[in-house]
Structure formats: C-alpha cells, structure tokens
Design a protein around this motif. Structure first.
Motif, PDB file in Angstrom:
ATOM      1  N   ARG A   1      -4.516   6.023   9.462  1.00 31.18           N
ATOM      2  CA  ARG A   1      -5.239   4.795   9.822  1.00 31.18           C
ATOM      3  C   ARG A   1      -4.455   3.563   9.365  1.00 31.18           C
ATOM      4  O   ARG A   1      -4.340   2.580  10.103  1.00 31.18           O
ATOM      5  N   TRP A   2      -3.940   3.621   8.143  1.00 31.64           N
ATOM      6  CA  TRP A   2      -3.188   2.480   7.613  1.00 31.64           C
ATOM      7  C   TRP A   2      -1.940   2.207   8.461  1.00 31.64           C
ATOM      8  O   TRP A   2      -1.612   1.064   8.755  1.00 31.64           O
ATOM      9  N   ARG A   3      -1.255   3.267   8.848  1.00 32.31           N
ATOM     10  CA  ARG A   3      -0.020   3.118   9.626  1.00 32.31           C
ATOM     11  C   ARG A   3      -0.278   2.566  11.025  1.00 32.31           C
ATOM     12  O   ARG A   3       0.592   1.931  11.612  1.00 32.31           O
ATOM     13  N   LYS A   4      -1.477   2.774  11.554  1.00 32.96           N
ATOM     14  CA  LYS A   4      -1.809   2.239  12.878  1.00 32.96           C
ATOM     15  C   LYS A   4      -2.033   0.722  12.848  1.00 32.96           C
ATOM     16  O   LYS A   4      -1.990   0.052  13.878  1.00 32.96           O
ATOM     17  N   ARG A   5      -2.330   0.193  11.654  1.00 34.55           N
ATOM     18  CA  ARG A   5      -2.477  -1.258  11.439  1.00 34.55           C
ATOM     19  C   ARG A   5      -3.647  -1.890  12.203  1.00 34.55           C
ATOM     20  O   ARG A   5      -3.608  -3.091  12.512  1.00 34.55           O
TER      21      ARG A   5
ATOM     22  N   LEU B   1      -7.443  -0.119   2.701  1.00 32.79           N
ATOM     23  CA  LEU B   1      -8.207  -0.381   3.923  1.00 32.79           C
ATOM     24  C   LEU B   1      -9.389  -1.308   3.643  1.00 32.79           C
ATOM     25  O   LEU B   1      -9.674  -2.238   4.400  1.00 32.79           O
ATOM     26  N   ARG B   2     -10.065  -1.050   2.530  1.00 32.18           N
ATOM     27  CA  ARG B   2     -11.219  -1.870   2.143  1.00 32.18           C
ATOM     28  C   ARG B   2     -10.790  -3.314   1.902  1.00 32.18           C
ATOM     29  O   ARG B   2     -11.463  -4.258   2.342  1.00 32.18           O
ATOM     30  N   ALA B   3      -9.684  -3.509   1.191  1.00 37.49           N
ATOM     31  CA  ALA B   3      -9.208  -4.863   0.882  1.00 37.49           C
ATOM     32  C   ALA B   3      -8.864  -5.637   2.142  1.00 37.49           C
ATOM     33  O   ALA B   3      -8.996  -6.860   2.190  1.00 37.49           O
ATOM     34  N   ALA B   4      -8.432  -4.911   3.175  1.00 37.74           N
ATOM     35  CA  ALA B   4      -8.065  -5.565   4.433  1.00 37.74           C
ATOM     36  C   ALA B   4      -9.260  -5.791   5.348  1.00 37.74           C
ATOM     37  O   ALA B   4      -9.128  -6.420   6.399  1.00 37.74           O
TER      38      ALA B   4
ATOM     39  N   ALA C   1       0.828  -1.209   0.000  1.00 37.84           N
ATOM     40  CA  ALA C   1       0.000   0.000   0.000  1.00 37.84           C
ATOM     41  C   ALA C   1       0.862   1.258   0.000  1.00 37.84           C
ATOM     42  O   ALA C   1       0.584   2.219  -0.734  1.00 37.84           O
ATOM     43  N   ILE C   2       1.910   1.276   0.819  1.00 36.31           N
ATOM     44  CA  ILE C   2       2.782   2.457   0.898  1.00 36.31           C
ATOM     45  C   ILE C   2       3.495   2.695  -0.433  1.00 36.31           C
ATOM     46  O   ILE C   2       3.585   3.839  -0.920  1.00 36.31           O
ATOM     47  N   LYS C   3       3.987   1.633  -1.051  1.00 38.14           N
ATOM     48  CA  LYS C   3       4.667   1.775  -2.351  1.00 38.14           C
ATOM     49  C   LYS C   3       3.699   2.269  -3.420  1.00 38.14           C
ATOM     50  O   LYS C   3       4.048   3.108  -4.256  1.00 38.14           O
TER      51      LYS C   3
END
Length: 453
Positions: A434-438, A377-380, A314-316
């Motif tokens: 949000r993504w970085r908080k995992r 986020l949706r995919a996860a 996601a980050i890349k």
C-alpha cells in the motif's frame, strides 16, 4: 509565519530515543507487577494477566482520540497552523475525559460479568476482579496520560513524556515493594495492593504531564473550547482517529479471543503466555518507538508537502526496524532460559516458553512491518486501509489459525504462536504494498481543508 515548534529540525533519532525509553519504562512497569507478583503467587500473575488483556482493549478505545490528535497536530504544525493545533489539543483532552469517565464506571460496575465472559478458572476470579475494579475503575487517568503524551510528542517534546514515565515507574515499584513484601510491618495486600500502586503512580504522572503541556505550548492551547466541540476539528479527529483505533481495537479484541482459547488450556498455559509475552515486549518495543518517531516525522513532512521525503523516511525506518528485531530476537532466544528463570522455576513453563521465544525470532520482523508501515500510512492520512486488511487478517487468519492449530490440532501455545506469525507477516506485506502504491499522497487532512478554504 514560522512556528517555533517546527523551526528546529526534527530527526528520527532525536524523537525516537526518548520514546524508546518511555515505552521501555511503561513495559517495565507492567513487568515489575508481573515479576514482583511472581514472588507472591503464579495464580496472581495469571489473574492480573487476564485482567490486563481486557483493560488493553479499553485503552485502545481511548486511542482513537489520541491517535487522531497526534496525526492532526503534527500535520498542522508542519503546515505552520499552530492555532488549529492548539484547538485540536484541547478538544482531544476534553473528548477523552468524558468518554473515559463513562468507561471507568462501566469497568467498575461490570468487572465480574466481563471476566466471566473470558471463562477464566474460578480460582483466579477474586483477584482478577479486585484488580479490574481498581485499575479499571480509574482507567480514565490512563486515557488522560495517553492524550497528553500524544500531544507533547507531536509538538516534539518526547523527552518530557520520558521523564514523567521514569517517575511513574519509581513510584510504582516502591509501592509494589511495600504491598507485596510488607516491609516495616506494612500489610501484604497482593494483587489489590499492586492495583492501587499502579493507579496512584498513573494519577501523579498525569498531573505532571498536564503541567508540562501547559508550560511547553506557552499559551497556544485554546482552553476556551474545552466545553465546546468545534465541528471542523471534531470531524477531523473522528475521521482519522476512529479508523486508526479501529485497527488497534480489532487487534486487541482478537487477542482477547485468543486468550480465551488459552484459558481453556489451563492456568499453566495462561501463565506461560504472560511470561513469554512480557519478554517479547522488549523485542518489539524498538519497532514501536521507531514507528511513533516515524509517524511524527511523516506527519510534519506531509503537512509541509514533502511527500517524497516522507516516502523515503518510512522505507528507511522499516529496514532499520526489521534488522533490530532480528538481532534482539536472536539475543533474547539465546538467553531465554535465564530470562524465563527470572519469573519461574516451573519446568513445563521453561521448556514451552523457550520454544516460543525461538518462534518469536520469526514473528517479530513481521510485526515490525505492521508497526512501521501502519504508523506511516496513518501519519499520511491513509487510515481506512489498515483497518480493512487488519480485520480480515486478524480474524480470518489470527483467530482462525489459533483455534485450528492451538485447540483443534491440540498444539497448545505452539499453535497460538503459528497464528501470530501468519497474521503479522500477511498484514505487513499488504501494508508495504500500500505504501509503495503512494495512494496516501492525496489523503492529507490539512491539505484537504486548505483546498476547501
């Protein structure tokens, strides 16, 4: 047991380039309508633009099934559960068919009052209504295209949907040519003809997509459940799909309100917005394609339990998308006069439109944040957070700023673009945090079901 759909290594490039071409061609289909209609009448362009703004909200309502199916199919294929993936595929087709048929009837019958709510200029009403009754009345075909395409892409067959879109574009452009320019004595039908051309090309495209889906899945689709709705699969679809579509529905609804503000500025402002946003599409389509490809990859990774790989992916993808948005945005602004000149020679539209394209260079990297991070986020399985933040920002910032800067301070379309920029960047920053908080690590629907079992 090894699933033949996941035995080959999926890569971002292999998934994304066909998606990019497909989205580009979808946009070209819309731009072909706009460009060819601009040779017919600027008023026709404005009428179709307002109608499509309304129809885009309806299309998002079909997206809750397609989005839910895309995530669940990818996760189940990653977890080697092909039978469940097949059940979800058929369930999503059935659910969206009945739902879209009801909405098609509503759009056909209620086209006039719906357009009146938008407060469009009286001179646009007849053509806008004709377009909405035809394209809107047959919108169920678009719902089937969305659902079938989402299933094929989740199985990794992104080239199939690309090829079908190429064929749809060719048919649409040929149809537009006949109904707008009237060669060989063919009657000039204007907006009505363009609507029929769009509807016919979509119908033929769906038939081909459906046949490809049956062929590619080789008996994995569970058609026995078409008239039945398995409780577990339906629950999963709704748990992921409804919040996913909620974010998009909120966005499109807020855009409708902003279009209402623009309509109060007059036909010239509506036409300028339509032309500039048609050009802008060619900037953010890169982010859309990367976002969709990333969603498929992360869905498979999450299903396979590869959370660290999913995080890095996601980050890349975000870094790549921001870079491309800046470069393409700068190029589009540099050639802005030429691009706008394709549509019109009206001096006011050209002057305002060029400045809006300059503001777009700032806008698009912010949009890239949203398109990539929300898809990830949706995919996860983290689908509720984007909705909460989205609703707060789209309405609290986007719509409010559009009214304040565009209407109250009388900055017109420049004020509208200030609102766009503020909304996209604010939401994007929240999504990245949000993504970085995992928190999404524990939200996989497939793994939740496995634990229950």
């Amino acid at each position: 047991m090894e699933n033949k759909h996941t035995s080959k290594e999926l890569t971002l490039f292999a998934l994304t380039w066909p998606i990019f071409i497909e989205i580009l061609l979808h946009m070209l289909m819309g731009n072909a309508d706009t460009l060819m209609l601009s040779q017919y009448s600027d008023k026709a362009v404005a009428a179709v633009g307002v109608s499509n703004q309304i129809l885009s909200v309806v299309v998002v309502m079909f997206g809750f099934v397609a989005q839910g199916a895309a995530v669940l199919i990818a996760q189940n294929l990653g977890a080697q559960q092909s039978k469940t993936a097949g059940e979800i595929s058929v369930l999503s087709l059935s659910l969206n068919l009945w739902f879209s048929l009801a909405l098609s009837a509503l759009l056909y019958i209620g086209s006039k009052p719906i357009l009146q709510i938008m407060d469009i200029p009286p001179e646009l009403m007849k053509e806008a209504m004709n377009y909405m009754q035809i394209v809107g009345g047959l919108i169920f075909v678009q719902a089937m295209i969305m659902t079938t395409g989402a299933i094929l892409r989740s199985y990794g067959h992104t080239k199939d949907t690309m090829m079908v879109t190429i064929g749809m574009n060719i048919i649409n452009v040929i149809g537009n040519f006949f109904v707008i320019f009237g060669p060989f004595g063919f009657p000039v039908l204007g907006v009505t003809g363009v609507a029929f051309s769009t509807a016919i090309s979509r119908f033929l495209g769906f038939l081909v997509l459906l046949s490809l889906l049956i062929k590619r899945t080789e008996g994995e689709l569970q058609f026995r459940i078409f008239f039945h709705f398995p409780k577990d699969q339906l629950k999963g679809l709704l748990q992921i799909g409804v919040p996913s579509a909620g974010e998009q529905l909120s966005y499109n609804a807020s855009q409708m309100v902003i279009t209402y503000f623009v309509a109060q500025m007059g036909t010239l402002a509506i036409t300028t917005k339509v032309y500039v946003q048609n050009i802008m599409m060619f900037i953010f389509l890169f982010s859309i394609a990367i976002g969709q490809g990333t969603q498929i990859l992360i869905g498979h990774m999450i299903g396979a339990g590869k959370t660290e790989e999913a995080y890095r992916r996601a980050i890349k993808s975000l870094q790549l998308s921001i870079l491309i948005s800046l470069v393409i945005g700068g190029i589009v602004y540099t050639f802005g006069d030429t691009l706008l000149g394709i549509f019109t020679d009206e001096a006011t539209i050209l002057e305002t439109g060029l400045f809006l394209l300059l503001m777009t260079v700032v806008l698009e990297p912010g949009r890239a944040f949203n398109l990539i991070m929300i898809s990830s986020l949706r995919a996860a399985g983290d689908v509720k957070f984007p909705v909460y933040i989205g609703i707060a920002s789209m309405w609290g910032v986007g719509v409010t700023f559009a009214w304040f800067f565009g209407i109250y301070l009388e900055l017109g379309l420049i004020g509208i673009w200030i609102a766009f920029i503020s909304d996209e960047w604010l939401r994007g920053i929240f999504m990245l945090r949000r993504w970085r908080k995992r928190d999404w690590v524990s939200m996989s629907f497939v793994h939740k079901n496995t634990e229950i079992e």
